[in-house]
Scaffold this motif. Structure first.
Motif, PDB file in Angstrom:
ATOM      1  N   ASP A  31      39.537  10.989  47.612  1.00  0.00           N
ATOM      2  CA  ASP A  31      39.411  10.251  46.905  1.00  0.00           C
ATOM      3  C   ASP A  31      40.727  10.417  46.412  1.00  0.00           C
ATOM      4  N   TYR A  32      40.823  11.183  45.753  1.00  0.00           N
ATOM      5  CA  TYR A  32      41.590  11.496  45.114  1.00  0.00           C
ATOM      6  C   TYR A  32      41.866  13.328  44.285  1.00  0.00           C
ATOM      7  N   ILE A  34      42.826  16.938  43.070  1.00  0.00           N
ATOM      8  CA  ILE A  34      42.761  17.414  41.562  1.00  0.00           C
ATOM      9  C   ILE A  34      43.577  19.202  41.386  1.00  0.00           C
ATOM     10  N   TYR A  36      44.000  22.127  39.447  1.00  0.00           N
ATOM     11  CA  TYR A  36      43.355  23.852  38.559  1.00  0.00           C
ATOM     12  C   TYR A  36      44.330  24.779  38.715  1.00  0.00           C
ATOM     13  N   PHE A  46      41.146  22.511  34.817  1.00  0.00           N
ATOM     14  CA  PHE A  46      41.281  21.445  35.129  1.00  0.00           C
ATOM     15  C   PHE A  46      42.443  21.154  34.991  1.00  0.00           C
ATOM     16  N   ASP A  49      44.626  15.341  37.877  1.00  0.00           N
ATOM     17  CA  ASP A  49      43.897  14.173  38.444  1.00  0.00           C
ATOM     18  C   ASP A  49      44.679  13.292  39.288  1.00  0.00           C
ATOM     19  N   ARG A  51      44.943   9.905  42.170  1.00  0.00           N
ATOM     20  CA  ARG A  51      43.524   9.577  42.449  1.00  0.00           C
ATOM     21  C   ARG A  51      44.853   8.769  44.052  1.00  0.00           C
ATOM     22  N   PHE A  89      45.081  26.396  42.127  1.00  0.00           N
ATOM     23  CA  PHE A  89      44.855  25.762  43.383  1.00  0.00           C
ATOM     24  C   PHE A  89      44.581  24.233  43.609  1.00  0.00           C
ATOM     25  N   ASN A  93      38.920  15.664  46.640  1.00  0.00           N
ATOM     26  CA  ASN A  93      37.412  15.309  46.313  1.00  0.00           C
ATOM     27  C   ASN A  93      37.194  14.297  47.752  1.00  0.00           C
TER      28      ASN A  93
ATOM     29  N   ARG B  98      30.965  12.434  40.623  1.00  0.00           N
ATOM     30  CA  ARG B  98      32.081  12.252  41.801  1.00  0.00           C
ATOM     31  C   ARG B  98      33.416  12.997  41.217  1.00  0.00           C
ATOM     32  N   PRO B  99      33.180  14.244  41.186  1.00  0.00           N
ATOM     33  CA  PRO B  99      33.591  15.163  39.810  1.00  0.00           C
ATOM     34  C   PRO B  99      35.343  15.197  40.693  1.00  0.00           C
ATOM     35  N   GLU B 101      37.071  16.470  37.041  1.00  0.00           N
ATOM     36  CA  GLU B 101      37.094  17.329  36.013  1.00  0.00           C
ATOM     37  C   GLU B 101      35.448  18.331  36.210  1.00  0.00           C
ATOM     38  N   LEU B 102      36.049  19.388  37.072  1.00  0.00           N
ATOM     39  CA  LEU B 102      34.516  20.414  36.571  1.00  0.00           C
ATOM     40  C   LEU B 102      34.716  21.313  35.486  1.00  0.00           C
TER      41      LEU B 102
END
Lengths: 115, 113
Positions: A31-32, A34, A36, A46, A49, A51, A89, A93, B98-99, B101-102
Motif C-alpha cells: 500500500d505504501y 515508509i 525510518y 518515522f 511515507d 502511498r 530503514f 506496508n 494500517r500502520p 507511522e509506528l
C-alpha cells in the motif's frame, strides 16, 4: 525472505551535501512505503511515507521518490547535518491477512555525516 | 509528553530462565507491536495486538508469548531464553491496523548468559 532491501549498507557524506539512500522492493501489492531513522541506542523514528499511487512526496529537508516501474524507492536528505547520522530503514506496508496489515523493514543503510 | 516506555533498558538473564519485558504507552493507541532487532539487522515483527486481538507471526517461535492486560500495557514473555534470543526488543504502537507511522520505544537490550 525479505521483499525490501537496500543497495548500499553504508553511506558517508560531507556536512552540507545532499544524501540519497536507495531501496528496492519486490512486492507490487504494498500500500505504501515508509522511511525510518534509527539513531544509536534508540528505537526507529518515522521520517516520511509515500502511498503507492504517488511518485514523490516532500517533507522538511527530505524527499521520497517512488518508481513503481523498477520497484525502487529513495530518500533524499537536503543539506545533510551531523544529526542526520543514523541507520535508515525503508519499510513497506501491505495486507497480511484479513484486516491485518504488516510493516516489513528492509536492511538498513548507515549514514555517516562528516564535519 | 505522550510516549512509549520500555522497561528495563537493559536486561540480563540466564539461559533457560524466563524473562518478561514491559512496555507502556500513553498514546491510547489501539495497536501494540513487539519487534526483535539483532545487531546490524532490521527489526523483525514477532506479534501484535489490535486492542485485545492477538496476532502472531507465523515464524515467531513458541518460546515467545505476549500479554496485553489493558490498552496501556503490553508484555513480552520469553519462556526459556536461548543464546540466540539475545537482541534488542522494540515495542511500538500505532493508531490503527494500517500502520505507517509506528511510535517506538527505546527498546530493551536483552543479554542471555
Amino acid at each position: 525472505g525479505e521483499s525490501v532491501g537496500l543497495h548500499l549498507p553504508t553511506l558517508s557524506v560531507q556536512e552540507g551535501d545532499n544524501s540519497i539512500i536507495n531501496c528496492a522492493y519486490s512486492n507490487s501489492a504494498s500500500d505504501y512505503f515508509i522511511w525510518y531513522k534509527q539513531e544509536s541506542g534508540k528505537g526507529p523514528q518515522f521520517i516520511i511515507d509515500i502511498r503507492s499511487n504517488m511518485d514523490k512526496r516532500q517533507g522538511q529537508r527530505v524527499t521520497v521518490l517512488l518508481n513503481k516501474t523498477v520497484k525502487h524507492l529513495s530518500l533524499q536528505i537536503a543539506a545533510t547535518q551531523p544529526g542526520d547520522s543514523a541507520v535508515y530503514f525503508c519499510a513497506e506496508n501491505r495486507r497480511s491477512g484479513g484486516s491485518n496489515y504488516k510493516l516489513t523493514f528492509g536492511k538498513g543503510t548507515l549514514l555517516t555525516v562528516n564535519p | 509528553d505522550a510516549m512509549v516506555i520500555q522497561n528495563p533498558r537493559y536486561q540480563v538473564t540466564q539461559f533457560g530462565k524466563p524473562v518478561t519485558l514491559s512496555c507502556s504507552q500513553t498514546l491510547n493507541h489501539n495497536v501494540m507491536y513487539w519487534y526483535q532487532q539483532k545487531s546490524s539487522q532490521a527489526p523483525k515483527l514477532l506479534f501484535h495486538y489490535y486492542d485485545k486481538d492477538f496476532n502472531n507471526e507465523a515464524d515467531t517461535p513458541d518460546n515467545f508469548q505476549s500479554r496485553r492486560p489493558n490498552t496501556s500495557f503490553c508484555f513480552l514473555d520469553i519462556r526459556s531464553p536461548g543464546l540466540g534470543d539475545a537482541a534488542m526488543y522494540l515495542c511500538a504502537t500505532s493508531r490503527d491496523r494500517r500502520p505507517a507511522e509506528l511510535f517506538f520505544g527505546s527498546g530493551t537490550q536483552l543479554s542471555v548468559l
